[in-house]
Structure formats: structure tokens, C-alpha cells
Design an enzyme around this catalytic site. Structure first.
Site, short mmCIF file in Angstrom:
data_model
loop_
_atom_site.label_atom_id
_atom_site.label_comp_id
_atom_site.label_asym_id
_atom_site.label_seq_id
_atom_site.Cartn_x
_atom_site.Cartn_y
_atom_site.Cartn_z
CG MET A 154 71.87 -52.26 -8.83
SD MET A 154 70.77 -50.80 -9.50
CE MET A 154 72.14 -50.00 -8.41
N GLY A 155 66.94 -53.96 -8.96
CA GLY A 155 66.29 -54.44 -9.80
C GLY A 155 66.16 -53.57 -11.54
NE ARG A 156 61.63 -55.80 -14.08
CZ ARG A 156 61.25 -57.28 -13.58
NH1 ARG A 156 61.28 -58.28 -14.08
NH2 ARG A 156 60.46 -57.55 -12.38
CB ILE A 157 62.69 -50.12 -11.06
CG1 ILE A 157 61.31 -50.30 -12.34
CG2 ILE A 157 62.64 -47.99 -10.95
CD1 ILE A 157 60.11 -49.98 -10.73
CB SER A 176 70.40 -55.07 -4.52
OG SER A 176 69.09 -54.85 -4.95
NE ARG A 177 65.84 -61.54 -3.24
CZ ARG A 177 64.91 -61.34 -3.27
NH1 ARG A 177 63.92 -62.10 -2.86
NH2 ARG A 177 64.50 -61.77 -4.72
CB THR A 235 58.88 -44.32 -7.30
OG1 THR A 235 59.89 -45.35 -8.10
CG2 THR A 235 58.87 -43.18 -6.97
NE ARG A 237 52.99 -52.02 -5.09
CZ ARG A 237 53.44 -51.61 -6.20
NH1 ARG A 237 54.02 -50.30 -6.93
NH2 ARG A 237 52.84 -52.51 -7.22
CD GLU A 266 49.38 -45.54 -3.27
OE1 GLU A 266 49.53 -46.23 -4.01
OE2 GLU A 266 50.75 -45.53 -2.26
CG HIS A 285 50.61 -45.52 -6.67
ND1 HIS A 285 50.73 -46.97 -6.29
CD2 HIS A 285 51.41 -45.91 -8.02
CE1 HIS A 285 50.89 -47.14 -6.44
NE2 HIS A 285 52.07 -47.49 -7.07
P1 NAP Z 1 62.30 -55.83 -9.52
O1 NAP Z 1 63.22 -55.95 -11.14
O2 NAP Z 1 62.40 -57.25 -9.02
O3 NAP Z 1 63.79 -55.33 -8.48
C1 NAP Z 1 63.15 -55.27 -7.62
C2 NAP Z 1 64.13 -55.94 -7.01
O4 NAP Z 1 64.57 -55.91 -5.32
C3 NAP Z 1 65.67 -57.03 -6.66
O5 NAP Z 1 66.93 -56.23 -7.44
C4 NAP Z 1 65.53 -57.55 -5.72
O6 NAP Z 1 66.40 -57.98 -5.47
C5 NAP Z 1 65.59 -56.37 -4.90
N1 NAP Z 1 64.93 -57.13 -3.54
C6 NAP Z 1 63.40 -57.97 -2.72
N2 NAP Z 1 64.03 -58.53 -2.10
C7 NAP Z 1 64.88 -57.67 -1.45
C8 NAP Z 1 65.24 -57.58 0.11
N3 NAP Z 1 64.54 -57.87 0.99
N4 NAP Z 1 66.63 -56.88 0.48
C9 NAP Z 1 66.65 -56.24 -0.59
N5 NAP Z 1 66.44 -55.83 -1.83
C10 NAP Z 1 65.71 -56.60 -2.77
O7 NAP Z 1 61.35 -55.29 -9.80
P2 NAP Z 1 60.82 -53.45 -10.64
O8 NAP Z 1 60.65 -53.89 -11.09
O9 NAP Z 1 62.49 -52.84 -10.82
O10 NAP Z 1 60.19 -52.59 -9.40
C11 NAP Z 1 60.17 -52.47 -8.05
C12 NAP Z 1 58.77 -52.22 -7.34
O11 NAP Z 1 58.81 -50.87 -7.64
C13 NAP Z 1 57.68 -53.23 -7.69
O12 NAP Z 1 57.97 -54.38 -6.91
C14 NAP Z 1 56.92 -52.37 -7.18
O13 NAP Z 1 56.45 -52.19 -6.46
C15 NAP Z 1 57.38 -51.15 -7.57
N6 NAP Z 1 57.17 -49.84 -8.64
C16 NAP Z 1 55.75 -49.13 -8.43
C17 NAP Z 1 56.05 -48.29 -9.40
C18 NAP Z 1 55.16 -46.73 -9.49
O14 NAP Z 1 54.07 -46.34 -9.94
N7 NAP Z 1 55.47 -45.63 -8.52
C19 NAP Z 1 55.44 -48.42 -10.78
C20 NAP Z 1 56.52 -49.80 -11.37
C21 NAP Z 1 56.75 -50.41 -10.00
P3 NAP Z 1 66.85 -60.33 -6.87
O15 NAP Z 1 67.51 -59.04 -7.65
O16 NAP Z 1 67.39 -60.88 -5.78
O17 NAP Z 1 65.51 -60.20 -7.19
#
Ligand code: NAP
Length: 319
Positions: A154-157, A176-177, A235, A237, A266, A285
């Protein structure tokens, strides 16, 4: 002497203009990534590197790059970069969060709808001349409105997807973490331990970064807990999901459908088993692939690079 920079692919024209006005930039001219040996050779000589998620920026490469002052990735995920090696040499790493959040959340919702309503199969059905009449039980899918949406990460996306789900009257569950209390308050999202989330979700969507902890997070034992009609959306990795276990789960009907923007490996080779399954919808992707988002992240990557070369804090640093 201007700074020398290697860019592992062409950027948008706005971003290239900004970069060229500041430094001496060399762009890799092909659509496919530079081979590792080329990347290594180019990076050895430069002050700054702008790279994509397809470029392996490993410890050896970072150690060999004697003059390197900054690594600027055009993506939010940085699982292709050895962050520890960069940190050991004091090299800041930039990435491009926020500016692609909404585009990626939109694409996630497109995949949710397309998988639940079997749009890929329906398009083929019409195009291939199989559409003979209106059929009461033709191409039946699953309801999206009112479904239980399980969000992992539950981060940004993840949050942006949750906000979209509210418009579809979905029940929002998450794991989520850390707890996202404001989202619980704002959307009535319910935090669950992972096994319970798997059990209760009709649609499960992944938004964690790829790390040692999340690699293979969804595999055989997780599929066994899921509902037989459940839809898995990825969406994040590809390697967050065990691909072989996914193929087996889809074949056996352990889960109903998969909608994937990312895969492991990929690109997915054309003869891969996933393409043969009617209940898998695969995109190449394209999560952040809107003109605005891609231009904005390319510009931010240039800003990160320029700040790093000037010894300033990066606007968006990973570490
Ligand atoms: P983000 O804001 O850092 O969100 C990631 C979330 O995952 C955070 O809430 C984090 O917890 C949680 N998390 C991390 N490790 C965990 C674990 N082991 N167990 C449970 N939850 C965990 O990142 P975002 O901007 O949303 O992006 C997420 C991912 O989407 C990126 O890292 C990227 O790989 C992928 N992405 C893909 C595309 C595409 O083109 N398909 C585009 C953009 C991004 P915390 O809040 O505690 O840090």
C-alpha cells in the site's frame, strides 16, 4: 571541461534538450539495451549515467566507473541497480517516483477490467469471425463492482489503485509492510495478514518493489489459498510472482485469471507457456507508458542527474 554522461537509450526530446544544454551526453542509439560489455565500457569513462530498468547496474560496473558521480534511473523501481555498491562508493542514485503513479494505477485498473471481463478473448472472438449471435452464457467474466480487491503493497501506486477502486464500490483489503492508517480512514481499507488476504480477495493486485523479501512472494502455496475464480494482477515486477507456479495454477484452475504488465523473464519469449493460456492477459510492461508520464519522468531523471553532477542533493534520491 563539461561533464560527460552516458544515457542508455534515447529520452524524450524535451529531456534530451535539457540534458544537452548542461553536459556532453552520449545516447545509446538502439531500441534494445546496450550489451553489458558496452555499458561497462561507456560507464568507465563518464561522470554521470542515466539508465533504464533493463540495464544491470551491478557492483562490478559501479566499481569500474572511476569518475561516476551519480546514477539516475528513469523509473521508480531500482531492482536492477546494486544500491549497496553505489552507497559503498558514495554515489547517489536517483529515481522517478510520483510522476508515474497515476498512469500506472490507471493501467492497473485497465488490466483489472480487461482480465475480469475477458477483453482479450472477446476481441479475438469478434475479430476472428466467431461472433454468430448474442449468447446468454458467452464469454462470461467476473464482476468488478462490489468485488473484494486485495492490494499487496500500500505505497504510492497501491493507494492510487485503492482510490480508483472506491469508484467501483469495491471492498478494499490490503497487506503491506506498514499500516496505511490514513487509507483505512479515507477508504475503509482493511489490513489483513497475507494468508487471510489471499483467502478473501476476488482480485489480488501487486504493488511491492522487487527486493530479496518480495521475490517469489506469490508462489504455489499462495495460489493454493486463493479463490478458484480469483484474478491476479501484476504491474509491480515479474519476479514477485513464481512464473512456473502461476502457469500451473492457471492450468489447474486454482485461480481464474492473470493480468500481467510485468513478467519473469522479461521480455517474455514468444513461445512461453503463458501465451498459450486463454486465462492469461499479458502486456509488454507499459504501466507508465503515457506521453505525459514518460516525458515527466525523463525530465526528472535529467534533474536528478544534474543535481548529482553539481554535488547537490537529488530531487528524488533512492538513498
Ligand atoms: P512505494 O510507494 O515504495 O510502495 C511500495 C509499497 O510496498 C510500500 O508501501 C512498502 O511498504 C511496501 N513493501 C515493501 N516491501 C514489502 C514487503 N516485503 N512486504 C509487504 N509490503 C512491502 O512504490 P510505488 O511507487 O508504489 O511503486 C511500487 C513498484 O511498482 C515499484 O517498485 C516498481 O517496481 C513498480 N512499478 C511498475 C511500473 C510498471 O510500468 N508496470 C510502473 C511504476 C512502478 P512501506 O510503506 O513500509 O515502505
Amino acid at each position: 571541461m563539461p561533464f560527460n554522461v552516458f544515457v542508455t537509450r534515447h529520452l524524450t526530446s524535451d529531456a534530451e534538450e535539457k540534458l544537452n544544454a548542461f553536459c556532453q551526453a552520449e545516447f545509446w542509439h538502439k531500441e534494445t539495451p546496450p550489451p553489458y560489455e558496452v555499458l561497462l565500457e561507456k560507464t568507465k569513462k563518464v561522470d554521470g549515467l542515466i539508465c533504464l530498468l533493463t540495464d544491470p547496474i551491478d557492483r562490478h560496473l559501479i566499481q569500474e566507473a572511476e569518475n561516476l558521480k551519480v546514477i539516475s534511473q528513469v523509473a521508480v523501481g531500482v531492482d536492477n541497480i546494486d544500491l549497496e555498491a553505489a552507497s559503498d562508493r558514495g554515489i547517489p542514485v536517483g529515481h522517478t517516483p510520483d510522476l508515474l503513479t497515476d498512469a500506472t494505477a490507471d493501467l492497473t485498473f485497465a488490466l483489472i477490467l480487461a482480465a475480469a471481463r475477458r477483453l482479450g478473448e472477446a476481441v479475438d472472438y469478434a475479430r476472428e469471425g466467431r461472433w454468430q449471435t448474442w449468447g446468454l452464457t458467452t464469454l462470461l467474466g467476473e464482476d468488478v463492482h462490489g468485488a473484494a480487491l486485495g492490494i499487496i503493497g500500500m505505497g504510492r501506486i497501491g493507494r492510487a489503485v485503492a482510490r480508483r477502486a472506491r469508484g467501483f464500490d469495491m471492498q478494499i483489503l490490503y497487506h503491506s509492510r506498514s499500516r496505511a492508517l490514513e487509507i483505512e480512514g479515507e477508504l475503509g481499507a482493511v489490513y489483513l495478514p497475507l494468508p487471510e488476504l489471499l483467502k478473501q480477495s476476488d482480485i489480488l493486485t501487486l504493488h511491492v518493489p522487487l527486493t530479496e523479501e518480495t521475490e517469489g512472494l506469490i508462489g504455489t502455496s499462495q495460489f493454493e489459498r486463493m479463490k478458484p475464480h480469483a484474478i491476479l494482477i501484476n504491474t509491480a515486477r515479474g519476479a514477485v510472482v513464481d512464473t512456473d507456479a502461476l502457469v500451473t495454477a492457471l492450468k489447474r484452475g486454482q485461480i481464474g485469471y492473470a493480468g500481467l504488465d510485468v513478467t519473469d523473464p522479461e521480455p517474455l519469449p514468444p513461445d512461453h507457456a503463458l501465451y498459450t493460456l486463454p486465462n492469461a492477459l499479458i502486456l509488454p510492461h507499459i504501466g507508465s507508458a503515457t506521453r505525459t508520464a514518460r516525458n515527466n519522468i525523463a525530465l526528472l531523471a535529467v534533474d536528478n542527474l544534474i543535481a548529482g553532477l553539481q554535488g547537490q542533493p537529488l530531487p528524488k534520491a533512492v538513498q
